[in-house]
Design a protein around this motif. Structure first.
Motif, PDB file in Angstrom:
ATOM      1  N   MET A 166      45.221  37.426  31.172  1.00 11.81           N
ATOM      2  CA  MET A 166      45.635  37.325  32.563  1.00 11.81           C
ATOM      3  C   MET A 166      44.630  36.506  33.372  1.00 11.81           C
ATOM      4  O   MET A 166      44.998  35.696  34.220  1.00 11.81           O
ATOM      5  CB  MET A 166      45.764  38.731  33.159  1.00 11.81           C
ATOM      6  CG  MET A 166      46.179  38.756  34.618  1.00 11.81           C
ATOM      7  SD  MET A 166      46.481  40.425  35.229  1.00 11.81           S
ATOM      8  CE  MET A 166      44.835  41.109  35.179  1.00 11.81           C
ATOM      9  N   LEU A 167      43.338  36.705  33.114  1.00 14.46           N
ATOM     10  CA  LEU A 167      42.276  35.930  33.775  1.00 14.46           C
ATOM     11  C   LEU A 167      41.357  35.376  32.697  1.00 14.46           C
ATOM     12  O   LEU A 167      40.485  36.082  32.197  1.00 14.46           O
ATOM     13  CB  LEU A 167      41.474  36.811  34.743  1.00 14.46           C
ATOM     14  CG  LEU A 167      40.310  36.121  35.465  1.00 14.46           C
ATOM     15  CD1 LEU A 167      40.816  34.963  36.314  1.00 14.46           C
ATOM     16  CD2 LEU A 167      39.545  37.119  36.328  1.00 14.46           C
ATOM     17  N   PRO A 168      41.547  34.112  32.322  1.00 15.87           N
ATOM     18  CA  PRO A 168      40.698  33.539  31.278  1.00 15.87           C
ATOM     19  C   PRO A 168      39.229  33.518  31.701  1.00 15.87           C
ATOM     20  O   PRO A 168      38.880  32.964  32.747  1.00 15.87           O
ATOM     21  CB  PRO A 168      41.248  32.114  31.121  1.00 15.87           C
ATOM     22  CG  PRO A 168      42.633  32.168  31.694  1.00 15.87           C
ATOM     23  CD  PRO A 168      42.579  33.177  32.789  1.00 15.87           C
ATOM     24  N   MET A 169      38.375  34.123  30.899  1.00 15.33           N
ATOM     25  CA  MET A 169      36.958  34.179  31.231  1.00 15.33           C
ATOM     26  C   MET A 169      36.310  32.800  31.224  1.00 15.33           C
ATOM     27  O   MET A 169      35.277  32.584  31.844  1.00 15.33           O
ATOM     28  CB  MET A 169      36.227  35.103  30.254  1.00 15.33           C
ATOM     29  CG  MET A 169      36.542  36.579  30.440  1.00 15.33           C
ATOM     30  SD  MET A 169      36.027  37.233  32.050  1.00 15.33           S
ATOM     31  CE  MET A 169      37.628  37.475  32.837  1.00 15.33           C
ATOM     32  N   ARG A 170      36.939  31.834  30.514  1.00 11.88           N
ATOM     33  CA  ARG A 170      36.369  30.491  30.491  1.00 11.88           C
ATOM     34  C   ARG A 170      36.343  29.860  31.873  1.00 11.88           C
ATOM     35  O   ARG A 170      35.578  28.935  32.125  1.00 11.88           O
ATOM     36  CB  ARG A 170      37.159  29.604  29.540  1.00 11.88           C
ATOM     37  CG  ARG A 170      38.611  29.441  29.915  1.00 11.88           C
ATOM     38  CD  ARG A 170      39.359  28.506  28.986  1.00 11.88           C
ATOM     39  NE  ARG A 170      40.785  28.532  29.252  1.00 11.88           N
ATOM     40  CZ  ARG A 170      41.358  27.957  30.295  1.00 11.88           C
ATOM     41  NH1 ARG A 170      40.620  27.284  31.156  1.00 11.88           N
ATOM     42  NH2 ARG A 170      42.660  28.027  30.467  1.00 11.88           N
ATOM     43  N   LEU A 171      37.188  30.369  32.799  1.00 15.76           N
ATOM     44  CA  LEU A 171      37.166  29.819  34.157  1.00 15.76           C
ATOM     45  C   LEU A 171      35.797  29.994  34.798  1.00 15.76           C
ATOM     46  O   LEU A 171      35.358  29.162  35.592  1.00 15.76           O
ATOM     47  CB  LEU A 171      38.239  30.488  35.023  1.00 15.76           C
ATOM     48  CG  LEU A 171      39.697  30.260  34.633  1.00 15.76           C
ATOM     49  CD1 LEU A 171      40.617  30.989  35.602  1.00 15.76           C
ATOM     50  CD2 LEU A 171      40.028  28.773  34.603  1.00 15.76           C
ATOM     51  N   PHE A 172      35.111  31.093  34.462  1.00 10.11           N
ATOM     52  CA  PHE A 172      33.813  31.367  35.062  1.00 10.11           C
ATOM     53  C   PHE A 172      32.709  30.512  34.453  1.00 10.11           C
ATOM     54  O   PHE A 172      31.577  30.531  34.941  1.00 10.11           O
ATOM     55  CB  PHE A 172      33.476  32.854  34.920  1.00 10.11           C
ATOM     56  CG  PHE A 172      34.331  33.733  35.783  1.00 10.11           C
ATOM     57  CD1 PHE A 172      34.023  33.946  37.114  1.00 10.11           C
ATOM     58  CD2 PHE A 172      35.470  34.342  35.261  1.00 10.11           C
ATOM     59  CE1 PHE A 172      34.816  34.749  37.910  1.00 10.11           C
ATOM     60  CE2 PHE A 172      36.265  35.149  36.050  1.00 10.11           C
ATOM     61  CZ  PHE A 172      35.948  35.350  37.378  1.00 10.11           C
ATOM     62  N   ARG A 173      33.014  29.763  33.398  1.00 11.77           N
ATOM     63  CA  ARG A 173      32.047  28.797  32.891  1.00 11.77           C
ATOM     64  C   ARG A 173      31.959  27.588  33.812  1.00 11.77           C
ATOM     65  O   ARG A 173      31.016  26.792  33.715  1.00 11.77           O
ATOM     66  CB  ARG A 173      32.435  28.371  31.479  1.00 11.77           C
ATOM     67  CG  ARG A 173      32.219  29.473  30.446  1.00 11.77           C
ATOM     68  CD  ARG A 173      33.099  29.298  29.222  1.00 11.77           C
ATOM     69  NE  ARG A 173      32.951  27.987  28.615  1.00 11.77           N
ATOM     70  CZ  ARG A 173      33.777  27.514  27.683  1.00 11.77           C
ATOM     71  NH1 ARG A 173      34.804  28.238  27.288  1.00 11.77           N
ATOM     72  NH2 ARG A 173      33.585  26.321  27.156  1.00 11.77           N
ATOM     73  N   SER A 174      32.923  27.424  34.681  1.00 11.60           N
ATOM     74  CA  SER A 174      32.865  26.376  35.697  1.00 11.60           C
ATOM     75  C   SER A 174      32.003  26.866  36.856  1.00 11.60           C
ATOM     76  O   SER A 174      32.277  27.924  37.439  1.00 11.60           O
ATOM     77  CB  SER A 174      34.275  26.049  36.194  1.00 11.60           C
ATOM     78  OG  SER A 174      34.230  25.375  37.435  1.00 11.60           O
ATOM     79  N   ARG A 175      30.960  26.122  37.174  1.00 10.63           N
ATOM     80  CA  ARG A 175      30.099  26.515  38.295  1.00 10.63           C
ATOM     81  C   ARG A 175      30.873  26.525  39.608  1.00 10.63           C
ATOM     82  O   ARG A 175      30.550  27.296  40.519  1.00 10.63           O
ATOM     83  CB  ARG A 175      28.902  25.572  38.396  1.00 10.63           C
ATOM     84  CG  ARG A 175      27.837  25.815  37.335  1.00 10.63           C
ATOM     85  CD  ARG A 175      26.583  25.023  37.623  1.00 10.63           C
ATOM     86  NE  ARG A 175      26.811  23.593  37.548  1.00 10.63           N
ATOM     87  CZ  ARG A 175      26.304  22.699  38.403  1.00 10.63           C
ATOM     88  NH1 ARG A 175      25.572  23.094  39.423  1.00 10.63           N
ATOM     89  NH2 ARG A 175      26.546  21.411  38.244  1.00 10.63           N
ATOM     90  N   ALA A 176      31.901  25.691  39.707  1.00 12.04           N
ATOM     91  CA  ALA A 176      32.697  25.667  40.935  1.00 12.04           C
ATOM     92  C   ALA A 176      33.436  26.987  41.117  1.00 12.04           C
ATOM     93  O   ALA A 176      33.390  27.612  42.189  1.00 12.04           O
ATOM     94  CB  ALA A 176      33.678  24.498  40.895  1.00 12.04           C
ATOM     95  N   PHE A 177      34.127  27.430  40.072  1.00 13.05           N
ATOM     96  CA  PHE A 177      34.907  28.673  40.163  1.00 13.05           C
ATOM     97  C   PHE A 177      33.994  29.883  40.335  1.00 13.05           C
ATOM     98  O   PHE A 177      34.225  30.742  41.190  1.00 13.05           O
ATOM     99  CB  PHE A 177      35.767  28.825  38.911  1.00 13.05           C
ATOM    100  CG  PHE A 177      36.720  29.984  38.955  1.00 13.05           C
ATOM    101  CD1 PHE A 177      37.917  29.904  39.659  1.00 13.05           C
ATOM    102  CD2 PHE A 177      36.420  31.168  38.297  1.00 13.05           C
ATOM    103  CE1 PHE A 177      38.792  30.975  39.710  1.00 13.05           C
ATOM    104  CE2 PHE A 177      37.292  32.250  38.340  1.00 13.05           C
ATOM    105  CZ  PHE A 177      38.491  32.153  39.046  1.00 13.05           C
ATOM    106  N   ALA A 178      32.935  29.971  39.527  1.00 14.30           N
ATOM    107  CA  ALA A 178      32.021  31.099  39.627  1.00 14.30           C
ATOM    108  C   ALA A 178      31.306  31.120  40.973  1.00 14.30           C
ATOM    109  O   ALA A 178      31.159  32.173  41.607  1.00 14.30           O
ATOM    110  CB  ALA A 178      30.995  31.043  38.488  1.00 14.30           C
ATOM    111  N   GLY A 179      30.885  29.939  41.448  1.00 16.20           N
ATOM    112  CA  GLY A 179      30.137  29.882  42.696  1.00 16.20           C
ATOM    113  C   GLY A 179      30.956  30.269  43.906  1.00 16.20           C
ATOM    114  O   GLY A 179      30.510  31.053  44.750  1.00 16.20           O
TER     115      GLY A 179
END
Length: 497
Positions: free
Chosen positions: A259-272
């Motif tokens: 439902m929420l791919p954890m790989r998205l948080f590898r992007s500094r933009a998304f995590a930040g």
């Protein structure tokens, strides 16, 4: 199924209609976060109920809203965003009418919980529907207006609730939603384009883990200040929620279609931007919650008078956020968001310094203005950064995740600020109230400043109004392999590439 869009919103004025519909729907959902707070004494007088029951008229909405946001976004991606938006809007409107007609406190709490369900389905889809309708080069301004309306709703909830309760009746804080909802339903059906996400099957295990985890965390945060942070129920809820969320993260790293791919948080933009959003709402919600009580309980203003005096803060997004959206189109969202968060922190820090038991309004005014400008600079570019940090087909779940983190941040802010306030002060006298208020608001300022630091970690580059499908490599970290670009479709207009 790859993402695609159908309908009328891509032709003649569709972007304007989408902006109006999604902004008003977002206003309704955001307003009901805090609109009830100033009406609680009148509700208790009419419906009865203990303090515990009255708290749940606020918490029941927050709980279901925060818990189901990501699930609502996933449903929209799977079955059609316009279709689920209409479903959520219908549920929210009907539940509002039920709340207005509630014969007792228990039925009011139940109606508020159903309201939260409707808002959780509707709210994350407003951004994806708006993105699908607006050309990439104009999204910054569109997000600016959308953010201004939503920011105003969050901050003006106590004013709207107090004014309606004081001059008409508390039922009208719910009746207000009904004509708005009835007007939006046919417009949404006729003027919004249908669009879909990846078409992957619903992630049932991930949904149960995330919903259960968020329920435990939010429930524990809501009950902590009332039952005590060492209470068995509160500790069990917090530990169980944390364990379920940890399980959700572990599961999502291995699942085929999470439902929420954890790989998205590898992007500094998304995590930040998500870290910045959580910290912003933590500091802002808690501060507004206490400062509105300060103006009424210590300085003696009525709910309406207190709300009017906070307008330099709460009303500023209507003036500044569209300008912030234009700036984000030209220079990128990171500097605008960071500047907004640091200004918000400075304004809260100033207020923590000047508030006293007999402070004049003139002494507080500079802090309110600075905070208002900061809030306005944050809202519009933050929305753009969320949507531009992922691929077009993943915007629904990205919006749901960001909104969920905002709601959790708001609940955490009220809980943390209330705990600091209770430890250092109380309601016994104006001076004792101020003794608790000042350190609580100072902590709020520090938390928002940390959000500014998180915003600085977002990669710089192209304007925030463009999604990764407009320039797929722009927001990828150099050490992260970009995901495949989805097919060019009407919801990510190829004509504007």
């Amino acid at each position: 199924m790859s993402q695609h869009s159908t309908g009328r919103s891509t032709r003649g004025g569709g972007a304007v209609w989408a902006l109006v519909i999604t902004s008003v729907a977002g206003f309704m959902a955001a307003l009901d976060n805090l609109v009830v707070t100033t009406a609680l004494p009148s509700i208790r007088e009419d419906l009865g109920g203990a303090l515990h029951d009255l708290e749940w008229t606020v918490s029941a909405y927050t709980l279901t809203f925060a818990v189901l946001l990501m699930f609502g976004a996933a449903l929209g991606d799977r079955f059609g965003r316009r279709k689920l938006f209409i479903v959520g809007l219908t549920v929210f409107t009907v539940a509002s009418a039920a709340a207005a007609m509630a014969p007792g406190i228990d039925s009011l709490i139940a109606a508020r919980a159903v309201q939260g369900v409707g808002a959780a389905i509707m709210m994350p889809l407003t951004l994806t529907l708006l993105t699908a309708a607006v050309p990439a080069e104009r999204r910054g301004m569109a997000y600016g207006i959308w953010g201004a309306v939503n920011g105003l709703a969050v901050a003006s909830g106590p004013l709207v609730g107090g004014t309606l309760t004081e001059h008409i009746s508390w039922q009208w804080i719910f009746w207000l939603n009904v004509p708005l909802g009835l007007a939006l339903l046919p417009l949404a059906r006729l003027r919004l384009a249908e669009s879909y996400g990846t078409g992957a099957p619903l992630d049932i295990p991930g949904t149960l883990l995330a919903s259960g985890g968020l329920f435990g965390i939010v429930y524990g945060l809501v009950r902590g200040p009332v039952d005590g942070w060492t209470g068995s129920v509160v500790l069990m809820a917090l530990f169980a929620g944390a364990a379920l969320l940890a399980g959700f993260v572990l599961y999502s790293t291995r699942a085929r279609n999470p439902m929420l791919p954890m790989r998205l948080f590898r992007s500094r933009a998304f995590a930040g931007i998500n870290a910045a959003s959580l910290l912003m709402f933590l500091g802002m919600f808690g501060s507004i919650f206490l400062l509105s009580q300060y103006m009424q309980g210590v300085l003696g203003y009525s709910p309406t008078e207190a709300g009017l005096r906070m307008l330099p803060w709460t009303g500023m997004p209507m003036l500044v956020a569209p300008i912030a959206g234009i700036l984000s189109d030209r220079i990128g969202g990171r500097p605008v968001v960071a500047a907004g968060l640091f200004l918000q922190a400075a304004g809260l820090g100033y207020l923590a310094w000047v508030i006293t038991a007999d402070a004049t309004y003139g002494a507080q005014l500079p802090g309110l203005i600075i905070s208002g400008i900061g809030m306005a600079l944050y809202f519009a570019p933050a929305s753009a950064l969320v949507m531009s940090s992922v691929m077009n087909k993943e915007q629904g779940i990205a919006s749901g995740a960001n909104n969920a983190l905002r709601e959790v941040g708001g609940a955490l802010g009220i809980a943390v600020m209330s705990s600091i306030f209770a430890a250092q002060g109380g309601y016994e006298s104006p001076q004792i109230f101020v003794d608790g208020l000042r350190p609580a608001v100072a902590v709020g300022a520090a938390v928002v400043a940390l959000g500014g630091v998180a915003a600085l970690l977002i990669p710089g580059g192209r304007p925030a109004g463009r999604t990764t499908t407009d320039a797929p490599e722009a927001n990828q970290d150099p050490d992260v392999t970009p995901a495949p670009e989805p097919a060019k479709t009407a919801s990510a207009p190829a004509a504007n590439r």
